[in-house]
Design an enzyme around this catalytic site. Sequence first.
Site, mmCIF file in Angstrom:
data_model
loop_
_atom_site.group_PDB
_atom_site.id
_atom_site.type_symbol
_atom_site.label_atom_id
_atom_site.label_comp_id
_atom_site.label_asym_id
_atom_site.label_seq_id
_atom_site.Cartn_x
_atom_site.Cartn_y
_atom_site.Cartn_z
ATOM 1 N N PHE A 137 0.780 -1.078 0.088
ATOM 2 C CA PHE A 137 -0.327 -0.066 -0.253
ATOM 3 C C PHE A 137 0.769 1.150 0.298
ATOM 4 O O PHE A 137 1.427 0.944 0.667
ATOM 5 C CB PHE A 137 -1.458 -0.036 1.109
ATOM 6 N N ASP A 214 1.423 -5.238 8.087
ATOM 7 C CA ASP A 214 0.066 -4.135 7.696
ATOM 8 C C ASP A 214 -1.625 -4.701 7.603
ATOM 9 O O ASP A 214 -1.383 -5.770 6.316
ATOM 10 C CB ASP A 214 -0.014 -3.355 7.077
ATOM 11 N N TYR A 239 -11.484 1.043 10.228
ATOM 12 C CA TYR A 239 -12.649 1.848 9.093
ATOM 13 C C TYR A 239 -13.335 0.685 8.738
ATOM 14 O O TYR A 239 -14.261 1.277 8.059
ATOM 15 C CB TYR A 239 -11.929 3.328 9.193
ATOM 16 N N LYS A 240 -12.490 0.294 7.933
ATOM 17 C CA LYS A 240 -12.844 -1.119 7.932
ATOM 18 C C LYS A 240 -14.146 -1.813 7.894
ATOM 19 O O LYS A 240 -15.451 -1.775 8.090
ATOM 20 C CB LYS A 240 -11.991 -1.414 6.735
ATOM 21 N N ARG A 388 -13.148 -2.591 -7.342
ATOM 22 C CA ARG A 388 -12.998 -3.184 -6.184
ATOM 23 C C ARG A 388 -14.185 -3.577 -5.750
ATOM 24 O O ARG A 388 -15.407 -2.271 -5.782
ATOM 25 C CB ARG A 388 -12.369 -3.017 -4.777
#
Length: 431
Positions: A137, A214, A239-240, A388
């Site tokens: 990422f 991660d 937050y996912k 996605r």
Amino acid sequence: MSAAPPADSRWRERADALDAADPLAGLRGEFLLDADPGVVAYLDGNSLGRPLRAAAEAIGDFVSTAWAGRLIRGWSEGWMQWPEVVGDQLGRVVLGAAPGQTVVADSTTVLFYKLARAAVDAAGPGRTEIVTDTDNFPTDRYVLEGIAAERGLTVRWIETDPAAGITVEQVRAAVGPATALATFSHVAYRSGHVADAAAITRAVHDAGAVVLFDLSHSAGSVELELDAWGVDLAVGCTYKYLCGGPGSPAFGYLATRHHGVLQQPVQGWMGHADPFRMGPGYTPAAGARGLVSGTPPILGMVPLRCGLDLVERAGMPAVRAKSLQLTGFVLDVVDDWFAGSGVRVASPRDPAHRGGHVTLARSDFREVTAALWERGVLPDYRDPGGLRIGLAPLSTSFREVHDGLVVLREVLAEGPPRADDRTSAAVGATS
């Protein structure tokens, strides 16, 4: 412009049957689903989870009771320990981590910097390389480049396929006597590929280095066993799949064997062994608390605690089982509906290597994603040409997925959308 294809009742009926048999279906009603009646399908749960009804109530109650009622007394009545208390729950529920190793604080980027910098600073003589992959990422890659510049180190890049992910063989070939730190995403943000964390950890340890994962696309979606795998360090956002809300604080994991050995560089007063002594010099707090720097984000942890409570009630085995069902359903429909349309599956088909989202690829999918947003279907887009489909097992139904794919089918049947400045909105702000 060609006509939209006819509805296919087979897949609608299958979606409804899967929903009827879903043991987690009842939990969907605990989310605020109807705030915008124009949303047909929310397919971006891997970027930002839906809010819980309990979170809305808890925030209001916290403001009116805990904050307004207790005022400054709240710090001595428990708030000060929230980084460890919430961290221990997170470790127990989703990380496979014993108490005392996880804290909630800062953002993923900041915690990633703290842990990576601590690792390279503690590395032995001659360990001058940081190993990572080219499709990690972006924030991780940028932080590593900054640390390398600060400390006079070299980043050793592993070339990875964006449609796949990092492999054990690649790691073994890259690490060695010069490696100070190896760091990778457990679930790749583009493809959803699940790395073999246990085997990668062994490979890094065989080279005498430490590993940092991660877990931003893993926590709350894929079962994790950090302690059992021997992982050294880990970070991730909340937050996912954990539904902490936009900008909710991240978590950091520091294995017990590194306590008192690795010292993070942002020496703030809340990570001091005695923060209210306020004397000269810095003495780090014991254990994972030493990762904390500034004032704990108490308000940000209120909805996160609600999300963790729900995940704990559901159980990660059930969450993972539904996640695989959802992604498998997407693949089955895509294979049936989009064959010959130029749509390519850019995610692993093997369930053992597939995380919580499916990426579909076609050259015009940036424009397609924007068209979907206009029709109330909300996936996100990642270059190159990747749409996605993020599936949150606790809040996403199979019928919702079906209805979203119906709209995608209609958009593709109508012909290539026109590119304009609205496409940027669908790119998304998070990982």
